[in-house]
Scaffold this motif. Structure first.
Motif, mmCIF file in Angstrom:
data_model
loop_
_atom_site.group_PDB
_atom_site.id
_atom_site.type_symbol
_atom_site.label_atom_id
_atom_site.label_comp_id
_atom_site.label_asym_id
_atom_site.label_seq_id
_atom_site.Cartn_x
_atom_site.Cartn_y
_atom_site.Cartn_z
ATOM 1 N N CYS A 6 0.838 -1.196 0.000
ATOM 2 C CA CYS A 6 0.000 0.000 0.000
ATOM 3 C C CYS A 6 0.880 1.256 0.000
ATOM 4 N N GLY A 7 1.903 1.245 0.858
ATOM 5 C CA GLY A 7 2.828 2.373 0.903
ATOM 6 C C GLY A 7 3.516 2.589 -0.437
ATOM 7 N N ILE A 8 3.903 1.504 -1.086
ATOM 8 C CA ILE A 8 4.561 1.620 -2.397
ATOM 9 C C ILE A 8 3.594 2.237 -3.398
ATOM 10 N N ASN A 19 9.544 5.652 2.363
ATOM 11 C CA ASN A 19 10.301 5.526 3.610
ATOM 12 C C ASN A 19 9.597 4.569 4.550
ATOM 13 N N GLY A 20 8.275 4.763 4.676
ATOM 14 C CA GLY A 20 7.494 3.923 5.574
ATOM 15 C C GLY A 20 7.548 2.463 5.154
ATOM 16 N N PRO A 70 2.954 3.397 11.154
ATOM 17 C CA PRO A 70 2.139 4.617 11.061
ATOM 18 C C PRO A 70 2.642 5.611 10.010
ATOM 19 N N MET A 71 3.920 5.487 9.645
ATOM 20 C CA MET A 71 4.449 6.345 8.574
ATOM 21 C C MET A 71 3.659 6.135 7.286
ATOM 22 N N ILE A 72 3.366 4.874 6.991
ATOM 23 C CA ILE A 72 2.636 4.560 5.762
ATOM 24 C C ILE A 72 1.231 5.143 5.836
ATOM 25 N N ILE A 73 0.581 4.943 6.996
ATOM 26 C CA ILE A 73 -0.795 5.434 7.139
ATOM 27 C C ILE A 73 -0.816 6.964 7.045
ATOM 28 N N GLU A 74 0.166 7.594 7.717
ATOM 29 C CA GLU A 74 0.189 9.055 7.685
ATOM 30 C C GLU A 74 0.456 9.573 6.262
ATOM 31 N N VAL A 76 -2.735 9.605 4.563
ATOM 32 C CA VAL A 76 -3.560 10.726 5.022
ATOM 33 C C VAL A 76 -3.119 12.024 4.334
ATOM 34 N N HIS A 77 -1.798 12.218 4.224
ATOM 35 C CA HIS A 77 -1.287 13.427 3.546
ATOM 36 C C HIS A 77 -1.797 13.537 2.124
ATOM 37 N N GLU A 78 -1.981 12.374 1.486
ATOM 38 C CA GLU A 78 -2.459 12.397 0.101
ATOM 39 C C GLU A 78 -3.988 12.453 0.036
#
Lengths: 88, 589
Positions: free
Chosen positions: B279-281, B290-291, B359-363, B366-368
């Motif tokens: 998901c992060g990718i 990074n996440g 949480p980096m990935i989730i945040e 959220v930023h997007e």
């Protein structure tokens, strides 16, 4: 089996009902303490103002898990098979 | 000189050296190899080295940048812990497969072109199969066969994509893919198969739990995380991956909840965690990538820790089903504590490694402004605690006591688990060294009061739900059907179908053409004239409804043919009729 075969020490702390009771009470107190600060701090929201209500994440976690467990249970009726399913 | 020494080379040399060294030498060697490889990676300067030529292309075996280095670090650290855990093994066979497998994974991570990547990719598939075969049970042989078939399929898909890509662009470079089309789709599918993305995902939960105690620990880290690495390198920001990742995160949870086998629960939680990374990718921003990398790092460590604690239980009791286990805290408290640290780390419990990475990935989502991504990943975060955070330790170490009193595993196993537990806590408390390894600057603070409180609420109330609905989660002696059904039962149905259809045609043909038709013909040809006459007599009798003369006529026909008592005229009439028919054909057609 192992070269240094000896009787292992046996812990039984969780077998005592009064310990379990203590744990349970501690757990409930912890839950209450976790929600308590929500009434006093200003909460940031990401998408909706609903997130600002006290205990939002507590509720979110609880409901998510109940839903996940119920969905799994329902899917289990279809997906769960006897262990020898593939061996027959 | 050290700048161009390939870390994989140590693993491959180690795999060969194993066959000449005595036991003590082997035990030292398997620890020395990952440690030395780790040191080499710390010394690598960014750039590309070790070029060679193949098919007229300039290929490079060693591309060093922050992305390849962080995977190199975690692969070697994890390898060290795994080999510490596997010190008790006296056979050469398993260690050889492990060393070659990890070496190939490192090779894939450092390869800078698609051809080198593909070669290492296939070596990984083959060497890891031996870790399943080494269990030496009927089930493991069958699982290994299915495992290698799926990976051959995935490898061929990747190869087809690579060849088309080279044909279309003329380049073998492995960088971010921009063109969307058949070549890149095939490469993506090849990568996703190794990442255990649905629908071709069941190989993971099918094969890993059938591997040996130590093989299972080793396999959890490399195949899926190499795929995560290649997805970061090639497909960052491809939005389809967001959908795939979210689906995997939920899919892993539901199957983990249905499962009874503890190592299968952990296998499904790999899919769940890899879902977060994918998901992060797909989100593809600097923070999301990074996440994904940080989470891959943390995940490899706590996942190996979880598999080690499950592996210790399996090693000592020979059982891996929750229905057979339970109450093990009584004699394996240390294993229980280490397992619980891993379980809490995967649940991203504050002060453990998952909390400073996931949480980096989730945040980033959220930023997007991805509301649905946030919603699903938060639900999945709650679900992780449910299936891996509580369910695994609860049913293995607590719950119903099945009377097993195994004692603690050997010291080297405890030491390996303590080492990984330390890393989990270290990254959880002081993530800065990990953040410094990431390719992009990190602007993320896990420990704000509000964020930490929210996380505690989410997790603790998930725990409440678990204990309240415990009756619904009771373990049953069952397995759950996954997409491997299609090639396990589907294959069987195909064979049965072919058996019914083709063997049916065969036996039908055999009956008609080999038995009945010759029999009828033989019967007819035995006395053709009498047969025709008798048949005519029967038809006549049936048509006129007069059976009176039938027996006499039949006897007459027999008599005529027996003594050839035909009037000459009949032969003449038959000849004329035959001539008439022939002339009709001749003149009309």
């Amino acid at each position: 089996m192992k070269p240094e075969e000896k009787k292992p020490e046996v812990w039984t702390w969780f077998d005592h009902p009064q310990n379990i009771k203590r744990l349970r009470i501690g757990f409930y107190i912890l839950l209450a303490l976790l929600v308590l600060p929500d009434f006093f701090i200003h909460k940031h929201t990401l998408f909706s103002s609903i997130e600002a209500i006290p205990g939002f994440y507590a509720l979110f976690g609880f409901i998510s898990c109940v839903v996940i467990i119920l969905i799994s249970k329902l899917l289990g009726f279809v997906l769960k098979k006897k262990e020898d399913y593939y061996d027959r | 000189m050290i700048a161009s020494l390939h870390p994989s080379l140590l693993f491959f040399i180690g795999a060969l050296l194993l066959w000449v060294l005595p036991l003590l030498g082997r035990r030292i060697l398997i620890l020395l190899v990952p440690a030395a490889a780790f040191l080499i990676i710390t010394q690598l300067e960014p750039g590309t080295y070790l070029s060679y030529q193949m098919f007229d292309f300039d290929l490079n075996l060693l591309r060093v940048d922050k992305l390849s280095k962080i995977f190199g670090y975690v692969f070697t650290i994890n390898a060290f812990a795994c080999f510490l855990f596997a010190q008790h093994l006296k056979t050469r066979y398993e260690h050889t497969a492990s060393l070659a497998y990890i070496g190939a994974a490192l090779g894939a991570v450092f390869a800078s072109d698609l051809i080198s990547l593909y070669l290492f990719w296939e070596v990984m598939a083959i060497t890891s199969t031996f870790l399943i075969l080494a269990r030496r049970t009927e089930r493991s042989y069958a699982a290994a066969f299915r495992y290698v078939m799926v990976h051959i399929f995935g490898g061929l898909t990747l190869l087809a994509g690579i060849l088309l890509q080279i044909n279309a662009t003329g380049s073998v470079a492995f960088d971010g893919f921009t063109l969307q089309g058949l070549p890149t789709y095939l490469i993506l599918i090849g990568f996703l198969i190794n990442a255990a993305a649905p629908p071709i995902s069941a190989w993971l939960a099918d094969a890993y739990p059938e591997a040996t105690v130590t093989g299972g620990v080793i396999m959890t880290a490399y195949t899926t995380k190499t795929a995560v690495y290649t997805l970061i390198r090639g497909f960052a920001g491809w939005e389809i991956l967001i959908v795939v990742g979210c689906f995997m995160a939920i899919y892993g949870i539901i199957y983990a909840i249905l499962e009874n086998d503890m190592r299968r629960i952990l296998a499904y939680s790999i899919m769940n965690q890899v879902g977060f990374m994918i998901c992060g990718i797909g989100i593809g921003t600097a923070m999301a990538l990074n996440g994904a990398m940080a989470h891959a790092f943390a995940h490899i460590i706590y996942k190996a820790l979880l598999w080690m604690s499950a592996g210790s239980v399996l090693y000592l009791t020979g059982k891996s089903k929750c229905t057979d286990l339970g109450g093990l805290y009584k004699t394996m408290p240390l294993t229980m504590i280490f397992g619980t640290i891993g379980a809490l780390a995967i649940s991203s419990f504050p002060f453990l490694s998952g909390y400073t990475t996931k949480p980096m990935i989730i945040e980033a989502g959220v930023h997007e402004g991805y509301f649905w991504v946030w919603l699903i990943l938060e639900i999945a975060s709650a679900g992780v605690f449910l299936h891996a955070g509580i369910k695994f330790p609860y049913f293995v170490f607590f719950a119903k006591d099945n009377g097993l009193r195994p004692g603690e595993p050997p010291k080297h196993m405890l030491l390996a688990m303590a080492f990984l537990s330390f890393i989990c806590i270290f990254i959880g408390v002081y993530p800065q060294p990990l953040y410094d390894l990431l390719p992009y600057p990190v602007d993320f603070h896990a420990y704000t009061f509000e964020h930490t409180l929210n996380q505690f609420q989410l997790l603790m109330f998930s725990a409440l739900a678990f204990f309240m609905l415990l009756p619904l989660l009771k373990r049953t002696r069952t397995i759950s059907l996954d997409t491997d059904w299609f090639y396990r039962m589907g294959g069987r149905l195909f064979i049965n179908g072919c058996d019914k259809v083709f063997n049916g045609i065969n036996s039908f043909g055999d009956r008609i053409f080999m038995q009945e038709l010759p029999k009828a013909l033989a019967h007819f040809a035995k006395d053709p004239a009498a047969s025709v006459q008798k048949h005519g007599a029967r038809l006549l009798a049936e048509a006129s409804g007069d059976d009176e003369h039938l027996a006499r006529r039949l006897a007459e026909a027999d008599h005529r043919t027996q003594f050839s008592a035909y009037p000459i005229g009949i032969g003449v009439i038959l000849a004329i009729i035959a001539l008439g028919i022939m002339s009709l054909f001749y003149f009309l057609l």
